[in-house]
Write a protein that holds these residues in place. Structure first.
Motif, PDB file in Angstrom:
ATOM      1  N   VAL A  16      30.589  31.341  47.040  1.00  0.00           N
ATOM      2  CA  VAL A  16      31.519  30.642  46.137  1.00  0.00           C
ATOM      3  C   VAL A  16      32.700  31.559  45.822  1.00  0.00           C
ATOM      4  CG1 VAL A  16      31.812  29.748  43.780  1.00  0.00           C
ATOM      5  CG2 VAL A  16      29.824  29.062  45.138  1.00  0.00           C
ATOM      6  N   ILE A  17      32.408  32.797  45.465  1.00  0.00           N
ATOM      7  CA  ILE A  17      33.474  33.767  45.159  1.00  0.00           C
ATOM      8  C   ILE A  17      34.355  33.984  46.384  1.00  0.00           C
ATOM      9  CG2 ILE A  17      33.956  36.189  44.586  1.00  0.00           C
ATOM     10  CD1 ILE A  17      31.399  36.121  42.824  1.00  0.00           C
ATOM     11  N   PHE A  18      33.740  34.159  47.548  1.00  0.00           N
ATOM     12  CA  PHE A  18      34.494  34.358  48.789  1.00  0.00           C
ATOM     13  C   PHE A  18      35.409  33.176  49.057  1.00  0.00           C
ATOM     14  CE2 PHE A  18      35.191  34.015  53.324  1.00  0.00           C
ATOM     15  CZ  PHE A  18      35.538  35.308  53.676  1.00  0.00           C
ATOM     16  N   ASN A  19      34.877  31.980  48.869  1.00  0.00           N
ATOM     17  CA  ASN A  19      35.648  30.754  49.099  1.00  0.00           C
ATOM     18  C   ASN A  19      36.846  30.662  48.153  1.00  0.00           C
ATOM     19  OD1 ASN A  19      36.026  28.437  50.615  1.00  0.00           O
ATOM     20  ND2 ASN A  19      34.798  27.163  49.244  1.00  0.00           N
ATOM     21  N   LEU A  20      36.650  31.006  46.898  1.00  0.00           N
ATOM     22  CA  LEU A  20      37.762  30.999  45.935  1.00  0.00           C
ATOM     23  C   LEU A  20      38.815  32.040  46.327  1.00  0.00           C
ATOM     24  CD1 LEU A  20      35.767  30.603  42.603  1.00  0.00           C
ATOM     25  CD2 LEU A  20      37.295  28.909  43.633  1.00  0.00           C
ATOM     26  N   SER A  21      38.356  33.187  46.804  1.00  0.00           N
ATOM     27  CA  SER A  21      39.279  34.247  47.210  1.00  0.00           C
ATOM     28  C   SER A  21      40.008  33.916  48.501  1.00  0.00           C
ATOM     29  CB  SER A  21      38.529  35.564  47.398  1.00  0.00           C
ATOM     30  OG  SER A  21      38.017  35.990  46.173  1.00  0.00           O
ATOM     31  N   ALA A  22      39.435  33.051  49.305  1.00  0.00           N
ATOM     32  CA  ALA A  22      40.041  32.687  50.588  1.00  0.00           C
ATOM     33  C   ALA A  22      41.161  31.657  50.435  1.00  0.00           C
ATOM     34  CB  ALA A  22      38.968  32.171  51.544  1.00  0.00           C
ATOM     35  N   GLN A  23      41.308  31.107  49.244  1.00  0.00           N
ATOM     36  CA  GLN A  23      42.383  30.129  49.020  1.00  0.00           C
ATOM     37  C   GLN A  23      43.732  30.831  49.071  1.00  0.00           C
ATOM     38  OE1 GLN A  23      41.409  28.549  45.147  1.00  0.00           O
ATOM     39  NE2 GLN A  23      40.153  26.929  45.997  1.00  0.00           N
ATOM     40  N   VAL A  24      44.670  30.241  49.806  1.00  0.00           N
ATOM     41  CA  VAL A  24      46.019  30.799  49.823  1.00  0.00           C
ATOM     42  C   VAL A  24      46.581  30.728  48.408  1.00  0.00           C
ATOM     43  CG1 VAL A  24      46.434  30.246  52.246  1.00  0.00           C
ATOM     44  CG2 VAL A  24      47.059  28.590  50.495  1.00  0.00           C
ATOM     45  N   ILE A 101      30.644  46.804  44.593  1.00  0.00           N
ATOM     46  CA  ILE A 101      31.000  46.844  46.015  1.00  0.00           C
ATOM     47  C   ILE A 101      31.549  45.491  46.458  1.00  0.00           C
ATOM     48  CG2 ILE A 101      30.029  47.020  48.356  1.00  0.00           C
ATOM     49  CD1 ILE A 101      28.123  49.213  47.138  1.00  0.00           C
ATOM     50  N   TYR A 102      30.936  44.425  45.980  1.00  0.00           N
ATOM     51  CA  TYR A 102      31.422  43.091  46.345  1.00  0.00           C
ATOM     52  C   TYR A 102      32.810  42.839  45.755  1.00  0.00           C
ATOM     53  CZ  TYR A 102      31.296  38.322  47.940  1.00  0.00           C
ATOM     54  OH  TYR A 102      31.592  37.152  48.599  1.00  0.00           O
ATOM     55  N   ALA A 103      33.055  43.319  44.542  1.00  0.00           N
ATOM     56  CA  ALA A 103      34.372  43.159  43.912  1.00  0.00           C
ATOM     57  C   ALA A 103      35.444  43.869  44.737  1.00  0.00           C
ATOM     58  CB  ALA A 103      34.355  43.700  42.482  1.00  0.00           C
ATOM     59  N   VAL A 104      35.143  45.081  45.180  1.00  0.00           N
ATOM     60  CA  VAL A 104      36.095  45.832  46.013  1.00  0.00           C
ATOM     61  C   VAL A 104      36.324  45.100  47.331  1.00  0.00           C
ATOM     62  CG1 VAL A 104      36.462  47.976  47.308  1.00  0.00           C
ATOM     63  CG2 VAL A 104      35.615  48.067  44.945  1.00  0.00           C
ATOM     64  N   SER A 105      35.240  44.650  47.966  1.00  0.00           N
ATOM     65  CA  SER A 105      35.382  43.949  49.245  1.00  0.00           C
ATOM     66  C   SER A 105      36.140  42.634  49.076  1.00  0.00           C
ATOM     67  CB  SER A 105      34.013  43.701  49.884  1.00  0.00           C
ATOM     68  OG  SER A 105      33.298  42.695  49.204  1.00  0.00           O
ATOM     69  N   ASP A 106      35.960  42.002  47.934  1.00  0.00           N
ATOM     70  CA  ASP A 106      36.674  40.753  47.635  1.00  0.00           C
ATOM     71  C   ASP A 106      38.182  40.997  47.542  1.00  0.00           C
ATOM     72  OD1 ASP A 106      36.827  37.969  46.882  1.00  0.00           O
ATOM     73  OD2 ASP A 106      37.094  38.627  44.812  1.00  0.00           O
ATOM     74  N   GLU A 107      38.564  42.086  46.898  1.00  0.00           N
ATOM     75  CA  GLU A 107      39.993  42.411  46.792  1.00  0.00           C
ATOM     76  C   GLU A 107      40.570  42.793  48.157  1.00  0.00           C
ATOM     77  OE1 GLU A 107      42.037  41.894  44.092  1.00  0.00           O
ATOM     78  OE2 GLU A 107      40.206  40.937  43.362  1.00  0.00           O
ATOM     79  N   ILE A 108      39.803  43.508  48.963  1.00  0.00           N
ATOM     80  CA  ILE A 108      40.255  43.837  50.321  1.00  0.00           C
ATOM     81  C   ILE A 108      40.437  42.550  51.121  1.00  0.00           C
ATOM     82  CG2 ILE A 108      39.580  44.923  52.506  1.00  0.00           C
ATOM     83  CD1 ILE A 108      38.195  47.117  50.745  1.00  0.00           C
ATOM     84  N   HIS A 109      39.491  41.634  50.979  1.00  0.00           N
ATOM     85  CA  HIS A 109      39.575  40.332  51.649  1.00  0.00           C
ATOM     86  C   HIS A 109      40.861  39.606  51.255  1.00  0.00           C
ATOM     87  CE1 HIS A 109      38.395  35.908  51.168  1.00  0.00           C
ATOM     88  NE2 HIS A 109      38.693  36.046  52.440  1.00  0.00           N
ATOM     89  N   GLN A 110      41.217  39.660  49.982  1.00  0.00           N
ATOM     90  CA  GLN A 110      42.411  38.954  49.510  1.00  0.00           C
ATOM     91  C   GLN A 110      43.705  39.522  50.092  1.00  0.00           C
ATOM     92  OE1 GLN A 110      42.773  38.053  45.329  1.00  0.00           O
ATOM     93  NE2 GLN A 110      40.570  37.788  45.135  1.00  0.00           N
ATOM     94  N   MET A 111      43.674  40.766  50.576  1.00  0.00           N
ATOM     95  CA  MET A 111      44.869  41.348  51.196  1.00  0.00           C
ATOM     96  C   MET A 111      45.248  40.595  52.469  1.00  0.00           C
ATOM     97  SD  MET A 111      44.236  45.477  50.558  1.00  0.00           S
ATOM     98  CE  MET A 111      44.289  45.766  52.268  1.00  0.00           C
ATOM     99  N   GLY A 115      49.823  35.199  50.609  1.00  0.00           N
ATOM    100  CA  GLY A 115      50.291  35.127  49.231  1.00  0.00           C
ATOM    101  C   GLY A 115      49.410  35.838  48.222  1.00  0.00           C
ATOM    102  N   ARG A 116      48.291  36.360  48.667  1.00  0.00           N
ATOM    103  CA  ARG A 116      47.370  37.046  47.760  1.00  0.00           C
ATOM    104  C   ARG A 116      47.443  38.543  48.010  1.00  0.00           C
ATOM    105  NH1 ARG A 116      43.142  33.259  46.159  1.00  0.00           N
ATOM    106  NH2 ARG A 116      42.558  34.815  44.635  1.00  0.00           N
ATOM    107  N   GLY A 117      46.837  39.307  47.151  1.00  0.00           N
ATOM    108  CA  GLY A 117      46.832  40.751  47.309  1.00  0.00           C
ATOM    109  C   GLY A 117      45.667  41.362  46.557  1.00  0.00           C
ATOM    110  N   ALA A 118      45.463  42.644  46.777  1.00  0.00           N
ATOM    111  CA  ALA A 118      44.397  43.376  46.102  1.00  0.00           C
ATOM    112  C   ALA A 118      44.932  43.988  44.816  1.00  0.00           C
ATOM    113  CB  ALA A 118      43.864  44.473  47.018  1.00  0.00           C
ATOM    114  N   ILE A 125      38.053  44.081  36.002  1.00  0.00           N
ATOM    115  CA  ILE A 125      37.644  42.864  35.284  1.00  0.00           C
ATOM    116  C   ILE A 125      36.327  42.351  35.865  1.00  0.00           C
ATOM    117  CG2 ILE A 125      38.235  40.448  34.834  1.00  0.00           C
ATOM    118  CD1 ILE A 125      41.217  41.395  34.809  1.00  0.00           C
ATOM    119  N   ASP A 126      36.225  42.348  37.200  1.00  0.00           N
ATOM    120  CA  ASP A 126      34.992  41.903  37.857  1.00  0.00           C
ATOM    121  C   ASP A 126      33.803  42.759  37.417  1.00  0.00           C
ATOM    122  OD1 ASP A 126      36.609  40.112  39.248  1.00  0.00           O
ATOM    123  OD2 ASP A 126      36.612  41.281  41.101  1.00  0.00           O
TER     124      ASP A 126
END
Length: 161
Positions: A16-24, A101-111, A115-118, A125-126
């Motif tokens: 769910v978190i990954f999917n939300l982060s994958a949104q442009v 670790i998941y929070a860090v990987s999530d921010e890297i994913h958003q890079m 339109g998103r960034g880390a 906050i996470d």
């Protein structure tokens, strides 16, 4: 069986978190704007003369979404570790590490999402949300443990033993 279900819940929530982060950026902003409008409308009904800065409120809602997503992840993770037989302290430590670790990987994913960034602030906050979830789990377990111990003591003190 509980162990498998517990870990499945962790994985589903991570998805769910990954999917939300994958949104442009545009899609993500649209979702949070819809939530912001609902909140602003509700506040307007309760306090019609309230001055609401929609842009600021949207920012607050986006950051709170980070916090609450990881609060839930923290709860699910510590439960899964406990169900897997880890002692309480190790469960808390490993759960925090998993969430961080998941929070860090999530921010890297958003890079890599248009339109998103880390943002380091989002990781903080996470992690704060995860700590809140772990604290809630600890508090609940402590209170339930206290009630259970008190009932055992009362049961043992019954007359006629």
């Amino acid at each position: 069986m509980y162990k498998i279900v517990s870990w499945a819940a962790v994985i589903v929530w991570m998805l769910v978190i990954f999917n939300l982060s994958a949104q442009v950026a545009e899609q993500s902003n649209q979702l949070s704007t819809e939530v912001t409008e609902i909140v602003a409308g509700t506040v307007g009904k309760v306090k019609p003369d309230a001055e609401i800065d929609i842009r600021n409120l949207n920012h607050i809602i986006r950051k709170n979404a980070h916090f609450f997503c990881y609060l839930v992840l923290g709860l699910l993770a510590v439960n899964a570790f406990r169900r897997s037989g880890f002692i309480f302290l190790k469960s808390l430590i490993f759960s925090f590490l998993l969430c961080a670790i998941y929070a860090v990987s999530d921010e890297i994913h958003q890079m890599y999402v248009p339109g998103r960034g880390a943002q380091t602030a989002d990781v903080l906050i996470d992690c704060s949300g995860a700590v809140a979830g772990l604290f809630l789990y600890w508090l609940t377990a402590s209170l339930l443990g206290f009630k259970r111990r008190r009932k055992e003591i009362e049961f043992r003190m019954q007359p006629g033993d």
